[in-house]
Design a protein around this motif. Structure first.
Motif, short mmCIF file in Angstrom:
data_model
loop_
_atom_site.label_atom_id
_atom_site.label_comp_id
_atom_site.label_asym_id
_atom_site.label_seq_id
_atom_site.Cartn_x
_atom_site.Cartn_y
_atom_site.Cartn_z
N ARG A 60 0.83 -1.20 0.00
CA ARG A 60 0.00 0.00 0.00
C ARG A 60 0.87 1.25 0.00
O ARG A 60 1.96 1.26 0.58
CB ARG A 60 -0.92 0.03 1.23
N PRO A 61 0.38 2.31 -0.62
CA PRO A 61 1.12 3.57 -0.59
C PRO A 61 1.08 4.18 0.81
O PRO A 61 0.31 3.76 1.68
CB PRO A 61 0.38 4.44 -1.59
N VAL A 62 1.92 5.16 1.02
CA VAL A 62 1.90 5.95 2.24
C VAL A 62 1.73 7.42 1.85
O VAL A 62 1.86 7.78 0.68
CB VAL A 62 3.19 5.76 3.07
N VAL A 63 1.44 8.25 2.83
CA VAL A 63 1.30 9.68 2.61
C VAL A 63 2.42 10.41 3.34
O VAL A 63 2.60 10.23 4.55
CB VAL A 63 -0.07 10.19 3.10
N LEU A 64 3.18 11.18 2.59
CA LEU A 64 4.23 12.02 3.15
C LEU A 64 3.73 13.45 3.20
O LEU A 64 3.33 14.01 2.18
CB LEU A 64 5.50 11.93 2.30
#
Length: 328
Positions: A60-64
């Motif tokens: 899954r992607p992450v949010v920076l």
């Protein structure tokens, strides 16, 4: 790495990282084996810079999220990301709807800005999805918003003011301090702050009315449609996530941005009160609400100036004049 930043003018308030900086941040948080495969800047917010990042070896992607450079932050908006981080334990009541914090770094050793990595929430931004439903379905959204806000406002805090501090012993002190900070920021950008100072003087003169608020309650700071996600496939609006709690504070629930927006129009949002409950409409509460509106208008004036919206800045003076007339 595929890199898709939002293109902005060189002097814009929000400044994108470059691919090397994003790689360095991910290396600090995950190690070199989880290199970023793509980073797409999300243009939703107007304060922090936000990226959806795909990482090698992760499903899954992450949010920076990256804070503005320290020198560009207003006095009234100092270290908002750190304030959000401090608010996480207080927001446990809605933890099921919030992104989890994976990593946060205030050291400025990797980049010269605060940054935080959070889990990626599924869902569609509410402003994009609500319009696809018939208006008859919209009250369901605002009813949920009222329940979420009520649960946050039911949390009691240890002092008045920003969750991350500094705290104030009284509500009047917290309100007057915030107005003085907004006035100082307006001075700093060359805007007339006389009306904000008049509001602060009125608040100081009527401290006792403000200090009828004796119990600090948790305020969301900025929760409304733009900070909510909804289910993309549900037959009626279902809130699946809420985010961006960097302006949380302890104070009078009536001072929250969410309450300001819920009272702004007599339309489908009136369903908000079905789950939230009725507002205090006593003379003291109405007077305090005018002070809170002035504080919102001062903050809006700063934001509109930052965005280069001169017309909206001018309009704020007329709106503030109306509030001042109601305080005298």
């Amino acid at each position: 790495m595929e890199f898709r930043p939002v293109r902005r003018a060189p002097g814009a308030f929000q400044q994108s990282l470059d691919p090397e900086e994003i790689t360095a941040v991910c290396d600090r948080a995950f190690g070199p084996e989880s290199r970023p495969l793509s980073a797409v800047e999300l243009g939703m917010g107007m304060y922090n810079s936000t990226y959806k990042v795909e990482l090698a070896g992760q499903d899954r992607p992450v949010v920076l999220r990256v804070a503005p450079e320290p020198g560009s932050q207003f006095r009234s908006e100092q270290q908002l990301m750190r304030n959000e981080y401090a608010s996480v334990p207080w927001l446990a009541v809605i933890a099921r709807l919030m992104p989890r914090v994976i990593a946060a770094d205030w050291s400025h050793q990797v980049i010269g800005r605060d940054w935080m990595i959070q889990t990626y929430l599924d869902g569609v931004p509410a402003p994009e999805r609500l319009g696809t439903y018939p208006r008859a379905a919209w009250p369901a959204f605002f009813r949920q918003m009222g329940a979420i806000t009520r649960s946050v406002h039911d949390v009691c805090g240890p002092y008045f003011g920003p969750v991350g501090g500094p705290g104030c012993e009284t509500w009047s002190e917290a309100v007057i301090t915030s107005l003085e900070e907004i006035a100082a920021d307006l001075d700093g950008v060359g805007l007339d702050a006389a009306d904000v100072r008049k509001i602060a003087a009125a608040a100081a003169h009527h401290r006792a009315v403000l200090d009828e608020v004796a119990e600090p309650r948790l305020l969301t700071g900025d929760l409304w449609t733009v900070n909510a996600l909804v289910d993309s496939a549900a037959p009626e609006p279902v809130i699946t996530g809420v985010m961006d709690f960097d302006r949380t504070s302890f104070g009078d629930p009536a001072a929250d941005w969410t309450i300001r927006m819920a009272t702004a129009k007599d339309d489908e949002r009136t369903a908000f009160w079905e789950s939230y409950g009725a507002l205090d409409r006593s003379p003291s509460a109405v007077w305090r609400a005018r002070v809170y509106e002035a504080r919102h208008l001062g903050a809006i004036r700063l934001e509109r100036h930052r965005l280069g919206n001169a017309d909206a800045v001018r309009e704020s003076y007329g709106a503030m004049s109306e509030v001042l007339a109601g305080l005298t």
